[in-house]
Design a protein around this motif. Sequence first.
Motif, mmCIF file in Angstrom:
data_model
loop_
_atom_site.group_PDB
_atom_site.id
_atom_site.type_symbol
_atom_site.label_atom_id
_atom_site.label_comp_id
_atom_site.label_asym_id
_atom_site.label_seq_id
_atom_site.Cartn_x
_atom_site.Cartn_y
_atom_site.Cartn_z
ATOM 1 N N ALA A 239 -76.781 -92.484 16.634
ATOM 2 C CA ALA A 239 -75.895 -92.009 15.572
ATOM 3 C C ALA A 239 -76.149 -90.534 15.308
ATOM 4 N N VAL A 240 -75.066 -89.818 15.066
ATOM 5 C CA VAL A 240 -75.143 -88.420 14.638
ATOM 6 C C VAL A 240 -74.277 -88.289 13.397
ATOM 7 N N VAL A 241 -74.860 -87.750 12.346
ATOM 8 C CA VAL A 241 -74.133 -87.502 11.106
ATOM 9 C C VAL A 241 -74.098 -85.997 10.893
ATOM 10 N N SER A 242 -72.911 -85.506 10.539
ATOM 11 C CA SER A 242 -72.796 -84.086 10.218
ATOM 12 C C SER A 242 -72.141 -83.931 8.854
ATOM 13 N N PHE A 243 -72.566 -82.897 8.160
ATOM 14 C CA PHE A 243 -71.970 -82.541 6.877
ATOM 15 C C PHE A 243 -71.831 -81.034 6.846
ATOM 16 N N THR A 244 -70.660 -80.571 6.452
ATOM 17 C CA THR A 244 -70.418 -79.148 6.296
ATOM 18 C C THR A 244 -70.007 -78.885 4.860
ATOM 19 N N GLY A 245 -70.753 -78.023 4.178
ATOM 20 C CA GLY A 245 -70.407 -77.613 2.830
ATOM 21 C C GLY A 245 -69.546 -76.362 2.891
ATOM 22 N N VAL A 246 -68.524 -76.312 2.043
ATOM 23 C CA VAL A 246 -67.557 -75.222 2.026
ATOM 24 C C VAL A 246 -67.539 -74.619 0.624
ATOM 25 N N VAL A 247 -67.388 -73.307 0.515
ATOM 26 C CA VAL A 247 -67.311 -72.643 -0.779
ATOM 27 C C VAL A 247 -66.039 -73.092 -1.493
ATOM 28 N N ARG A 248 -66.212 -73.692 -2.666
ATOM 29 C CA ARG A 248 -65.091 -74.158 -3.480
ATOM 30 C C ARG A 248 -64.587 -73.036 -4.375
ATOM 31 N N GLY A 249 -63.332 -73.133 -4.758
ATOM 32 C CA GLY A 249 -62.735 -72.144 -5.648
ATOM 33 C C GLY A 249 -62.657 -72.613 -7.080
ATOM 34 N N ASP A 250 -63.591 -73.461 -7.502
ATOM 35 C CA ASP A 250 -63.569 -74.003 -8.869
ATOM 36 C C ASP A 250 -63.549 -72.888 -9.909
ATOM 37 N N GLY A 251 -62.716 -73.064 -10.943
ATOM 38 C CA GLY A 251 -62.708 -72.141 -12.065
ATOM 39 C C GLY A 251 -62.309 -70.713 -11.719
ATOM 40 N N VAL B 215 -64.119 -68.082 -0.715
ATOM 41 C CA VAL B 215 -63.660 -69.457 -0.890
ATOM 42 C C VAL B 215 -63.091 -69.966 0.433
ATOM 43 N N GLY B 216 -63.482 -71.186 0.790
ATOM 44 C CA GLY B 216 -63.006 -71.818 2.014
ATOM 45 C C GLY B 216 -63.928 -71.636 3.208
ATOM 46 N N GLU B 217 -64.889 -70.727 3.109
ATOM 47 C CA GLU B 217 -65.807 -70.521 4.236
ATOM 48 C C GLU B 217 -66.908 -71.580 4.239
ATOM 49 N N PRO B 218 -67.314 -72.038 5.436
ATOM 50 C CA PRO B 218 -68.483 -72.916 5.503
ATOM 51 C C PRO B 218 -69.724 -72.180 5.007
ATOM 52 N N ILE B 219 -70.470 -72.854 4.127
ATOM 53 C CA ILE B 219 -71.690 -72.272 3.570
ATOM 54 C C ILE B 219 -72.930 -72.864 4.226
ATOM 55 N N PRO C 77 -85.015 -72.177 -1.159
ATOM 56 C CA PRO C 77 -85.114 -70.895 -1.869
ATOM 57 C C PRO C 77 -83.950 -69.941 -1.570
ATOM 58 N N PHE C 78 -82.831 -70.259 -2.192
ATOM 59 C CA PHE C 78 -81.645 -69.398 -2.170
ATOM 60 C C PHE C 78 -81.294 -69.059 -3.611
ATOM 61 N N TRP C 79 -80.698 -67.889 -3.808
ATOM 62 C CA TRP C 79 -80.199 -67.490 -5.109
ATOM 63 C C TRP C 79 -78.727 -67.196 -4.945
ATOM 64 N N LYS C 80 -77.915 -67.851 -5.779
ATOM 65 C CA LYS C 80 -76.459 -67.758 -5.640
ATOM 66 C C LYS C 80 -75.844 -67.102 -6.867
ATOM 67 N N LYS C 81 -74.940 -66.198 -6.579
ATOM 68 C CA LYS C 81 -74.183 -65.521 -7.629
ATOM 69 C C LYS C 81 -72.710 -65.813 -7.404
ATOM 70 N N GLU C 82 -72.041 -66.303 -8.451
ATOM 71 C CA GLU C 82 -70.603 -66.564 -8.383
ATOM 72 C C GLU C 82 -69.838 -65.316 -8.801
ATOM 73 N N LEU C 83 -68.778 -65.017 -8.057
ATOM 74 C CA LEU C 83 -67.902 -63.887 -8.377
ATOM 75 C C LEU C 83 -66.543 -64.460 -8.745
ATOM 76 N N GLY C 84 -66.058 -64.102 -9.912
ATOM 77 C CA GLY C 84 -64.775 -64.647 -10.344
ATOM 78 C C GLY C 84 -64.136 -63.799 -11.416
ATOM 79 N N PRO C 85 -63.147 -64.368 -12.099
ATOM 80 C CA PRO C 85 -62.379 -63.601 -13.081
ATOM 81 C C PRO C 85 -63.229 -63.102 -14.248
ATOM 82 N N GLY C 86 -64.321 -63.789 -14.548
ATOM 83 C CA GLY C 86 -65.198 -63.384 -15.652
ATOM 84 C C GLY C 86 -66.314 -62.453 -15.230
ATOM 85 N N GLY C 87 -66.301 -62.026 -13.974
ATOM 86 C CA GLY C 87 -67.364 -61.160 -13.472
ATOM 87 C C GLY C 87 -68.316 -61.910 -12.569
ATOM 88 N N GLU C 88 -69.593 -61.537 -12.650
ATOM 89 C CA GLU C 88 -70.639 -62.126 -11.801
ATOM 90 C C GLU C 88 -71.580 -62.965 -12.650
#
Length: 147
Positions: free
Chosen positions: A26-38, A83-87, A116-127
């Motif tokens: 068995a091989v299982v794969s999962f790809t996470g994609v950047v969502r455009g929430d909010g 948004v939409g890119e594989p992360i 150990p990753f640090w994530k910053k969201e960029l959107g209509p309200g800034g960063e």
Amino acid sequence: MEVRIALDPFDPGAELSGFSAAGAGAVVSFTGVVRGDGGLSALEIEHYPGMTESAIAAMVEEARARFGLTAARVIHRHGRLDVGEPIMMVLAAAPHRRAAFEAAEFLMDYLKSRAPFWKKELGPGGETWVAARDEDEAALGRWGGAT
């Protein structure tokens, strides 16, 4: 077992196609994609080279021992991602499907809450820096002694 932290985009189909899973049932794969929430327009992800790869490699080794993996690959992007890119992508190969599914979930839960990753969201309200979420901690907690 492979860990790759990448600045450049990756092709999930090519990664799966090129994944060597000799001896696996068995091989299982999962790809996470950047969502455009909010109204999110992009993420910026930072990490410490060397430390990040080492921490994730240790968790991949734990998954191999726990679930009897025959192969595993973890890819995680850094830098600016729109948004939409594989992360990230997790590939887990094991003799049986349950072990492959559980190993992939284990690795995804670890990546979401402990890598150990640090994530910053960029959107209509800034960063805004992304804080740890209780539900991510709870998901990791189901695996018992996961670090």
